[in-house]
Motif scaffolding. Sequence first.
Motif, short mmCIF file in Angstrom:
data_model
loop_
_atom_site.label_atom_id
_atom_site.label_comp_id
_atom_site.label_asym_id
_atom_site.label_seq_id
_atom_site.Cartn_x
_atom_site.Cartn_y
_atom_site.Cartn_z
N UNK A 98 -7.83 2.03 -24.99
CA UNK A 98 -9.24 2.32 -24.75
C UNK A 98 -9.39 2.78 -23.31
N UNK A 99 -10.30 3.72 -23.11
CA UNK A 99 -10.59 4.23 -21.77
C UNK A 99 -12.02 3.83 -21.41
N UNK A 100 -12.13 2.94 -20.46
CA UNK A 100 -13.43 2.51 -19.95
C UNK A 100 -13.60 3.06 -18.54
N UNK A 101 -14.85 3.09 -18.08
CA UNK A 101 -15.10 3.48 -16.70
C UNK A 101 -16.16 2.55 -16.11
N UNK A 102 -16.14 2.49 -14.80
CA UNK A 102 -17.21 1.83 -14.05
C UNK A 102 -17.75 2.87 -13.08
N UNK A 103 -18.84 3.54 -13.47
CA UNK A 103 -19.40 4.56 -12.58
C UNK A 103 -20.09 3.92 -11.36
N UNK A 104 -19.89 4.54 -10.24
CA UNK A 104 -20.61 4.21 -9.01
C UNK A 104 -21.14 5.52 -8.46
N UNK A 110 -11.61 4.12 -13.33
CA UNK A 110 -11.14 4.37 -14.69
C UNK A 110 -10.23 3.23 -15.10
N UNK A 111 -10.40 2.76 -16.32
CA UNK A 111 -9.66 1.60 -16.82
C UNK A 111 -8.95 1.97 -18.11
N UNK A 112 -7.65 1.75 -18.14
CA UNK A 112 -6.86 1.89 -19.37
C UNK A 112 -6.64 0.47 -19.87
N UNK A 113 -7.09 0.21 -21.11
CA UNK A 113 -7.09 -1.15 -21.65
C UNK A 113 -6.36 -1.17 -22.99
N UNK A 114 -5.59 -2.22 -23.23
CA UNK A 114 -4.78 -2.32 -24.46
C UNK A 114 -5.58 -2.53 -25.73
N UNK A 115 -6.77 -3.11 -25.65
CA UNK A 115 -7.54 -3.40 -26.86
C UNK A 115 -8.18 -2.11 -27.38
N UNK A 116 -7.90 -1.79 -28.63
CA UNK A 116 -8.43 -0.56 -29.23
C UNK A 116 -9.35 -0.89 -30.41
N UNK A 117 -10.01 0.14 -30.92
CA UNK A 117 -10.91 0.00 -32.07
C UNK A 117 -12.03 -1.00 -31.79
N UNK A 126 -10.99 -7.87 -19.68
CA UNK A 126 -10.33 -7.44 -18.43
C UNK A 126 -8.86 -7.84 -18.39
N UNK A 127 -8.49 -8.94 -19.05
CA UNK A 127 -7.09 -9.40 -19.02
C UNK A 127 -6.16 -8.42 -19.74
N UNK A 128 -6.73 -7.48 -20.53
CA UNK A 128 -5.91 -6.50 -21.25
C UNK A 128 -5.84 -5.15 -20.53
N UNK A 129 -6.38 -5.09 -19.30
CA UNK A 129 -6.27 -3.86 -18.51
C UNK A 129 -4.82 -3.64 -18.13
#
Length: 177
Positions: A98-104, A110-117, A126-129
């Motif tokens: 999963x690709x998350x972001x925190x805009x400022x 940009x966050x690449x995270x293992x949890x999908x779907x 956050x522990x899966x980043x």
Amino acid sequence: MKLFNSCLIVFLIAFSTSAQDFSDIDKSPMDAVITRNQDNSPLARIIYSRPKKKDRVIFGELVPFNKIWRTGANEATEITFYEDVLFNGTEVEAGTYSLYTIPEKDKWTLIINEKINTWGAYSYDKSLDILRTAVPVKSTAASVEDFSITFKSTRVGSDLLMGWDDTFVEVPVRKVE
């Protein structure tokens, strides 16, 4: 026979009119982009949903600053790397994330995270980043109505571009040699 044909025509027109009702179509349609290596093999693909601006203030209001964002609408944005890559200079193994972001105001994380779907960012863990990286915000030449993601090919890989409203970010994606 004339009456039968007339009734048939009326029925077919009524049926085709009701069959063309797209009123429930997704307001933020799904899209996908892919980038390829010079040998045409796939490097990365992104699947995401494209919300519309609709005269709203996007960053800082609809998408709050300093909060995790699904990077689009509906399900969290999904990114697949078909081989190991350098994502903004940090190595990421081939796989789907999963690709998350925190805009400022002046940068996005940009966050690449293992949890999908996952739906949105509601179950973000956050522990899966596996990666967090910051990139500067840039201004678009013209307002972008639909949130958009694309890849721009370069001599040494691709740059990932994500933009909406008057803002975009650019992230280098390179094949690990």
